[in-house]
Design an enzyme around this catalytic site. Structure first.
Site, PDB file in Angstrom:
ATOM      1  N   GLY A   1       3.894   1.183   1.176  1.00 35.65           N
ATOM      2  CA  GLY A   1       5.247   0.668   0.992  1.00 35.65           C
ATOM      3  C   GLY A   1       6.092   0.743   2.260  1.00 35.65           C
ATOM      4  O   GLY A   1       7.238   0.294   2.269  1.00 35.65           O
TER       5      GLY A   1
ATOM      6  N   ASP B   1      -7.453  -8.609   5.887  1.00 37.85           N
ATOM      7  CA  ASP B   1      -8.505  -8.449   6.881  1.00 37.85           C
ATOM      8  C   ASP B   1      -9.047  -7.029   6.961  1.00 37.85           C
ATOM      9  O   ASP B   1      -8.392  -6.070   6.578  1.00 37.85           O
ATOM     10  CB  ASP B   1      -7.972  -8.822   8.260  1.00 37.85           C
ATOM     11  CG  ASP B   1      -7.005  -7.771   8.806  1.00 37.85           C
ATOM     12  OD1 ASP B   1      -6.014  -7.457   8.104  1.00 37.85           O
ATOM     13  OD2 ASP B   1      -7.252  -7.226   9.895  1.00 37.85           O
TER      14      ASP B   1
ATOM     15  N   ASP C   1       0.868  -1.175   0.000  1.00 36.60           N
ATOM     16  CA  ASP C   1       0.000   0.000   0.000  1.00 36.60           C
ATOM     17  C   ASP C   1       0.914   1.238   0.000  1.00 36.60           C
ATOM     18  O   ASP C   1       1.375   1.669  -1.045  1.00 36.60           O
ATOM     19  CB  ASP C   1      -0.892  -0.115   1.246  1.00 36.60           C
ATOM     20  CG  ASP C   1      -1.930   0.979   1.377  1.00 36.60           C
ATOM     21  OD1 ASP C   1      -1.907   1.937   0.600  1.00 36.60           O
ATOM     22  OD2 ASP C   1      -2.787   0.884   2.269  1.00 36.60           O
TER      23      ASP C   1
END
Ligand code: IMP
Length: 178
Positions: free
Chosen positions: A106, A160, A104
């Site tokens: 990083g 999740d 995302d």
């Protein structure tokens, strides 16, 4: 449409599409690392499902180890990551491939790279199922990417939402109207 806790999600990447992509990622890795000593480092918890399916496509003479960084809460990345735990494999002179569920911002991968930097690996690269290029602020973009996706929250196939939804066998994207 499905509900996870207080949010609704819609199917975004099907199980079939995931399977096909993993086969092609496995083929790329088999070709790229043929004859080399490889250690896969799967980042828990999110990458457990991807790592398990990817390993079935890999025919290299390799090791796999499971490592863990800090947990991630809610639908926005915190950018705060902690220590790397669980690295019990000698990576000296080996080709290390970090397996991530998603890159995302990083930050996680940058942190892992910096923790591994002085351990004498022959090479370090990242294989991620999902990549959000619009959110990425890290040093080096991941070398092996399953799907580049928009900057919207996703769950399923290991990923999740507040610890729920990891067991979904496809990837679901949050609905705008939430
Ligand atoms: P990064 O450090 O921002 O690249 O984020 C890495 C971690 O944040 C991933 O390994 C995931 O655990 C979590 N993450 C980032 N985006 C999402 C998402 O859309 N859904 C679920 N978890 C995410």
């Amino acid at each position: 449409m499905i509900q996870v806790l207080d949010k609704s999600f819609e199917e975004f990447i099907t199980r079939d599409e995931i399977d096909r992509k993993i086969q092609s990622l496995g083929k790329t890795l088999n070709e790229t690392y043929a004859g080399k000593e490889v250690v896969f480092l799967a980042v828990l918890n999110g990458a457990f499902m991807f790592a398990s399916d990817l390993m079935k496509e890999v025919d290299l003479d390799c090791e796999i180890s499971f490592v863990k960084m800090s947990s991630y809460q809610g639908t926005k990345t915190t950018g705060q990551v902690q220590e790397l735990i669980g690295l019990n494999t000698d990576i000296r002179n080996k080709h290390v491939i970090i397996i991530e569920d998603i890159v995302d911002t990083g930050h996680t991968v940058d942190k892992i790279n910096s923790l591994l930097e002085d351990k004498g690996a022959e090479s370090l690269s990242v294989c991620t199922l999902l990549y959000k290029p619009d959110a990425f602020k890290g040093q080096t973009p991941p070398q092996y990417v399953g799907f580049s996706i928009p900057n919207a929250f996703v769950v399923g196939y290991g990923l999740d939402y507040d610890e729920k939804g990891r067991n979904l066998d496809a990837i679901y994207q949050i609905r705008e109207a939430n």
